[in-house]
Design a protein around this motif. Structure first.
Motif, PDB file in Angstrom:
ATOM      1  N   CYS A 194       1.097  -1.348  -0.501  1.00  0.00           N
ATOM      2  CA  CYS A 194       0.243  -0.147   0.370  1.00  0.00           C
ATOM      3  C   CYS A 194       1.034   1.016   0.460  1.00  0.00           C
ATOM      4  N   SER A 246      -7.793   8.710   1.179  1.00  0.00           N
ATOM      5  CA  SER A 246      -7.624   8.077  -0.161  1.00  0.00           C
ATOM      6  C   SER A 246      -9.087   7.754  -1.654  1.00  0.00           C
ATOM      7  N   TYR A 247      -8.972   7.677  -1.729  1.00  0.00           N
ATOM      8  CA  TYR A 247     -10.132   7.346  -3.260  1.00  0.00           C
ATOM      9  C   TYR A 247     -10.471   6.141  -4.029  1.00  0.00           C
ATOM     10  N   PRO A 248     -11.002   5.813  -2.994  1.00  0.00           N
ATOM     11  CA  PRO A 248     -11.304   4.044  -3.705  1.00  0.00           C
ATOM     12  C   PRO A 248     -12.182   4.289  -4.662  1.00  0.00           C
ATOM     13  N   GLU A 249     -12.662   2.995  -5.369  1.00  0.00           N
ATOM     14  CA  GLU A 249     -13.881   2.800  -5.968  1.00  0.00           C
ATOM     15  C   GLU A 249     -15.011   2.114  -4.979  1.00  0.00           C
ATOM     16  N   LEU A 270      -8.588  -2.551  -9.254  1.00  0.00           N
ATOM     17  CA  LEU A 270      -8.852  -1.997  -7.805  1.00  0.00           C
ATOM     18  C   LEU A 270      -7.331  -1.243  -7.092  1.00  0.00           C
ATOM     19  N   ASN A 288      -6.571   1.803  -5.857  1.00  0.00           N
ATOM     20  CA  ASN A 288      -6.733   2.343  -5.117  1.00  0.00           C
ATOM     21  C   ASN A 288      -7.844   1.731  -3.614  1.00  0.00           C
ATOM     22  N   GLY A 289      -7.772   0.484  -3.967  1.00  0.00           N
ATOM     23  CA  GLY A 289      -8.938  -0.293  -3.303  1.00  0.00           C
ATOM     24  C   GLY A 289     -10.562  -0.117  -3.122  1.00  0.00           C
ATOM     25  N   THR A 290     -10.907  -0.249  -1.874  1.00  0.00           N
ATOM     26  CA  THR A 290     -12.725  -0.104  -2.258  1.00  0.00           C
ATOM     27  C   THR A 290     -12.607   0.569  -1.124  1.00  0.00           C
ATOM     28  N   PHE A 313     -11.665   0.641   3.088  1.00  0.00           N
ATOM     29  CA  PHE A 313     -11.548   1.847   3.846  1.00  0.00           C
ATOM     30  C   PHE A 313     -12.423   2.291   5.561  1.00  0.00           C
ATOM     31  N   ARG A 319     -15.784   6.210  -7.792  1.00  0.00           N
ATOM     32  CA  ARG A 319     -14.601   6.386  -7.170  1.00  0.00           C
ATOM     33  C   ARG A 319     -14.898   8.546  -6.128  1.00  0.00           C
TER      34      ARG A 319
END
Length: 189
Positions: A78, A143-146, A158, A160-162, A166, A181
């Protein structure tokens, strides 16, 4: 952390990080996790240059990541860092529209070895990054997850992660910056 170990990226762990990236052909076409740094990546920049720039940043203390290990093998990471270390985020226009203040820290990128996906490596990496951020002084983390809930999304996309991962780590959605996002934030003391 699902039985995984976590260490910070530094000169001593660089060979482990480099080994994981090399096993995956430089990751995302030779990015070497440079896309979010000021230097960025481009079609005209060869992967070897990205590797060299990343190694220099690590040796100079200007690249941060939590590396996840299964025994002695690095299986994921990460990337995180202060805003000035990672200024190049996606969806910049939408991000700036709702911006009230820059965060102290950004979490910009995850990568998990293809044979370890779906086994909790990203969550272990996030937990490790948060521990390291707290050790380094804490502050506002963004952060900027989906948002992948209710949709089928390949884990390889993915980076940026989910949002759900988070949220399980205590982050809150603050605003949307793309169709799926979100900006998520958490304050660490």
């Amino acid at each position: 952390m699902a039985g995984f170990g976590v260490k910070p990226l530094d000169e001593t762990t660089w060979p482990d990080f480099a080994g994981l990236v090399e096993r995956h052909n430089g990751v995302w076409g030779g990015c070497w996790c440079m896309s979010f740094h000021p230097e960025g990546v481009s079609r005209s920049k060869p992967p070897a240059q990205n590797r060299s720039e990343k190694e220099r940043r690590v040796r100079d203390g200007h690249a941060h990541a939590a590396l996840v290990y299964d025994g002695a093998t690095c299986v994921g990471w990460c990337q995180f860092g202060p805003t000035e270390e990672l200024p190049r985020i996606k969806h910049q226009r939408a991000y700036r529209e709702g911006l009230t203040a820059l965060p102290d820290w950004r979490i910009t990128c995850f990568f998990v070895d293809r044979s370890y996906r779906g086994k909790g490596v990203a969550a272990a990496a996030l937990a490790g990054a948060l521990q390291e951020i707290a050790r380094l002084g804490g502050g506002t983390v963004e952060s900027y997850p989906e948002d992948a809930d209710g949709r089928s999304v390949s884990s390889s996309f993915l980076h940026n992660g989910t949002v759900s991962m988070f949220e399980r780590a205590g982050f809150e959605r603050t605003r949307r910056i793309g169709k799926d996002r979100w900006v998520v934030t958490k304050v660490l003391t």
